[in-house]
Enzyme design. Structure first.
Site, PDB file in Angstrom:
ATOM      1  CE1 TYR A  37      -3.369  -2.357  -0.182  1.00  0.00           C
ATOM      2  CE2 TYR A  37      -3.599  -2.237   2.281  1.00  0.00           C
ATOM      3  CZ  TYR A  37      -4.068  -3.037   1.061  1.00  0.00           C
ATOM      4  OH  TYR A  37      -5.704  -3.808   0.794  1.00  0.00           O
ATOM      5  CG  LEU A 208     -17.217   3.133   2.882  1.00  0.00           C
ATOM      6  CD1 LEU A 208     -16.650   4.380   2.633  1.00  0.00           C
ATOM      7  CD2 LEU A 208     -19.139   3.837   2.801  1.00  0.00           C
TER       8      LEU A 208
HETATM    9  N1  LIG Z   1      -7.531  -7.313  -0.360  1.00  0.00           N
HETATM   10  C1  LIG Z   1      -7.564  -6.630  -1.543  1.00  0.00           C
HETATM   11  O1  LIG Z   1      -6.898  -7.049  -2.227  1.00  0.00           O
HETATM   12  C2  LIG Z   1      -7.954  -5.915  -1.096  1.00  0.00           C
HETATM   13  C3  LIG Z   1      -7.924  -4.656  -2.132  1.00  0.00           C
HETATM   14  C4  LIG Z   1      -8.104  -2.978  -2.232  1.00  0.00           C
HETATM   15  C5  LIG Z   1      -8.532  -2.805  -0.716  1.00  0.00           C
HETATM   16  N2  LIG Z   1      -8.607  -3.559   0.165  1.00  0.00           N
HETATM   17  C6  LIG Z   1      -9.145  -3.359   1.444  1.00  0.00           C
HETATM   18  O2  LIG Z   1      -9.716  -2.266   1.734  1.00  0.00           O
HETATM   19  C7  LIG Z   1      -9.701  -1.103   2.302  1.00  0.00           C
HETATM   20  C8  LIG Z   1     -11.181  -0.403   1.452  1.00  0.00           C
HETATM   21  O3  LIG Z   1     -10.597  -0.777  -0.058  1.00  0.00           O
HETATM   22  P1  LIG Z   1     -11.238   0.664  -0.597  1.00  0.00           P
HETATM   23  O4  LIG Z   1     -10.742   1.917  -0.527  1.00  0.00           O
HETATM   24  O5  LIG Z   1     -10.924   0.371  -2.237  1.00  0.00           O
HETATM   25  O6  LIG Z   1     -13.033   0.898  -0.979  1.00  0.00           O
HETATM   26  P2  LIG Z   1     -14.361   1.909   0.238  1.00  0.00           P
HETATM   27  O7  LIG Z   1     -13.525   1.698   1.604  1.00  0.00           O
HETATM   28  O8  LIG Z   1     -15.295   1.115  -0.235  1.00  0.00           O
HETATM   29  O9  LIG Z   1     -13.613   2.887  -0.685  1.00  0.00           O
HETATM   30  C9  LIG Z   1     -13.030   4.044  -0.053  1.00  0.00           C
HETATM   31  C10 LIG Z   1     -12.436   5.265  -0.697  1.00  0.00           C
HETATM   32  O10 LIG Z   1     -13.068   5.257  -1.489  1.00  0.00           O
HETATM   33  C11 LIG Z   1     -13.178   7.076  -1.385  1.00  0.00           C
HETATM   34  N3  LIG Z   1     -15.025   7.791  -0.883  1.00  0.00           N
HETATM   35  C12 LIG Z   1     -15.532   7.138   0.119  1.00  0.00           C
HETATM   36  N4  LIG Z   1     -16.945   7.637  -0.144  1.00  0.00           N
HETATM   37  C13 LIG Z   1     -16.409   8.777  -0.366  1.00  0.00           C
HETATM   38  C14 LIG Z   1     -17.748   9.887  -1.041  1.00  0.00           C
HETATM   39  N5  LIG Z   1     -18.703  10.414  -0.398  1.00  0.00           N
HETATM   40  N6  LIG Z   1     -16.647  10.775  -1.726  1.00  0.00           N
HETATM   41  C15 LIG Z   1     -15.220  10.774  -2.007  1.00  0.00           C
HETATM   42  N7  LIG Z   1     -15.181   9.606  -1.557  1.00  0.00           N
HETATM   43  C16 LIG Z   1     -15.617   9.201  -1.100  1.00  0.00           C
HETATM   44  C17 LIG Z   1     -12.343   7.012  -0.114  1.00  0.00           C
HETATM   45  O11 LIG Z   1     -11.622   8.742  -0.263  1.00  0.00           O
HETATM   46  P3  LIG Z   1     -11.306   9.425   0.972  1.00  0.00           P
HETATM   47  O12 LIG Z   1     -10.656   8.576   1.652  1.00  0.00           O
HETATM   48  O13 LIG Z   1     -11.387  10.979   0.450  1.00  0.00           O
HETATM   49  O14 LIG Z   1     -12.902   9.371   1.875  1.00  0.00           O
HETATM   50  C18 LIG Z   1     -11.732   6.137  -0.382  1.00  0.00           C
HETATM   51  O15 LIG Z   1     -10.326   6.694  -1.315  1.00  0.00           O
HETATM   52  C19 LIG Z   1      -8.214  -0.779   2.059  1.00  0.00           C
HETATM   53  O16 LIG Z   1      -7.643   0.650   2.474  1.00  0.00           O
HETATM   54  C20 LIG Z   1      -7.791  -1.936   1.964  1.00  0.00           C
HETATM   55  O17 LIG Z   1      -7.493  -2.521   3.406  1.00  0.00           O
HETATM   56  C21 LIG Z   1      -7.888  -4.955   0.227  1.00  0.00           C
END
Ligand SMILES: NC(=O)c1ccc[n+]([C@@H]2O[C@H](COP(=O)([O-])OP(=O)(O)OC[C@H]3O[C@@H](n4cnc5c(N)ncnc54)[C@H](OP(=O)(O)O)[C@@H]3O)[C@@H](O)[C@H]2O)c1
Length: 298
Positions: A37, A208
């Site tokens: 990351y 999310l």
């Molecule tokens: N195992 C795997 O292969 C894998 C792959 C991907 C992710 N992950 C894990 O899962 C976690 C979450 O994944 P994710 O970040 O893809 O998904 P998420 O939690 O669904 O979405 C978070 C992302 O969406 C943005 N976001 C959410 N609501 C928003 C809004 N209303 N307006 C603007 N931006 C918004 C956030 O930006 P802001 O920060 O600006 O709020 C952040 O970049 C990661 O941190 C990681 O730990 C694991």
């Protein structure tokens, strides 16, 4: 609490400090990392946050992942679950996080060249050295998980998979049996059921839906779901973010949602998702699903 904090977006120590403290304040104790990351930045910044708060390390669970090699192939990434890579990756994560142990290590993605006996050996070394407390996988279907479970001596008790109101493959697979669209979801068919039957906690990443239905639509197709999310949020006395995450948590598999927003107000907005899942009616759950898939179930 069935929420974990996803640390993928942490890239600045002050902002990370606020995010981590907010997550802790709302009751989150599980923090999800990966060696890749931010090219290692997320773990470094998290380590700096830990250094600012003596005692915090012992109150939380740190999970990290290994196995993806950024730029490991000409033209892209590679996956490496060799013994040498696993051991080196853990050393790197420990160093960056500034800790002496990782509570749980996940194999980030399947590596077609992996030898399960080598993985087993690496897990034994890491367990004996008390560098890793527990193990799990990510992005693996049931047969792959079963195959590894038969080779390693530690329980594999977590499978982290993408699951949200937007990325619904695990749920779609369960109802499209005998349907023309079933082939698209065939790889994950039975994965939720396997995990439930074998005490493997499913961690839903992207729960999310990256904000698609809560203020950051990616296209016009997201609007009708976002409208319904807002309506149910009002009806349930909840935030739209909690409604989106609750859609995942309502599944009886006792899923843990990994939320990755770096914004403290959005972390707080997710905090009640578990209670919202309990309050959400069947009709609301099915209506959200129908809106998000853009057509009714068969
Ligand atoms: N195992 C795997 O292969 C894998 C792959 C991907 C992710 N992950 C894990 O899962 C976690 C979450 O994944 P994710 O970040 O893809 O998904 P998420 O939690 O669904 O979405 C978070 C992302 O969406 C943005 N976001 C959410 N609501 C928003 C809004 N209303 N307006 C603007 N931006 C918004 C956030 O930006 P802001 O920060 O600006 O709020 C952040 O970049 C990661 O941190 C990681 O730990 C694991």
């Amino acid at each position: 609490m069935r929420l974990a904090y996803g640390c993928m977006g942490l890239d600045d120590v002050d902002r990370a400090d606020e995010a981590v403290r907010t997550a802790y304040e709302v009751g989150i104790r599980l923090f999800d990392h990966a060696d890749i990351y931010g090219g290692g930045t997320a773990e470094i910044v998290f380590g700096q946050v830990l250094a600012r708060h003596p005692g915090l390390r012992d109150e939380i669970e740190i999970q990290t992942k290994c196995g993806i090699v950024l730029g490991g192939a000409e033209g892209g990434n590679a996956y490496d679950l060799s013994r040498a890579h696993l051991l080196a990756s853990v050393e790197g994560s420990l160093e960056r996080l500034g800790t002496d142990r990782i509570d749980r290590l996940l194999l980030h993605r399947p590596d077609p060249l992996a030898r399960p006996a080598e993985i087993a050996d690496a897990f034994d070394v890491l367990t004996a050295a008390r560098k890793v407390g527990a193990f799990g996988v990510s992005n693996m279907a049931a047969p792959q998980l079963a195959h590894l479970r038969s080779a390693v001596r530690q329980p594999l008790d977590v499978n982290q998979l993408e699951l949200s109101l937007h990325h619904r493959d695990l749920i779609e697979a369960g109802v499209l049996v005998n349907h023309a669209d079933a082939a698209a979801y065939a790889p994950v068919t039975g994965t939720l059921e396997y995990c439930t039957d074998h005490a493997v906690t499913v961690q839903a990443y992207g729960a999310l839906a990256q904000g698609r239905f809560t203020g950051r639509p990616r296209g016009p197709e997201d609007e009708s779901t976002a409208t319904l999310v807002r309506r149910y949020a009002a009806e349930l006395g909840a935030t739209p973010e909690a409604v989106v995450v609750a859609w995942v948590l309502k599944h009886p598999a006792e899923i843990v949602a990994v939320v990755g927003t770096t914004e403290p107000h959005r972390i707080r907005a997710c905090a009640d998702a578990e209670q919202v899942a309990e309050a959400m009616t069947r009709e609301q759950w099915w209506s959200l699903w129908t809106a998000a898939r853009g057509k009714p179930v068969p």
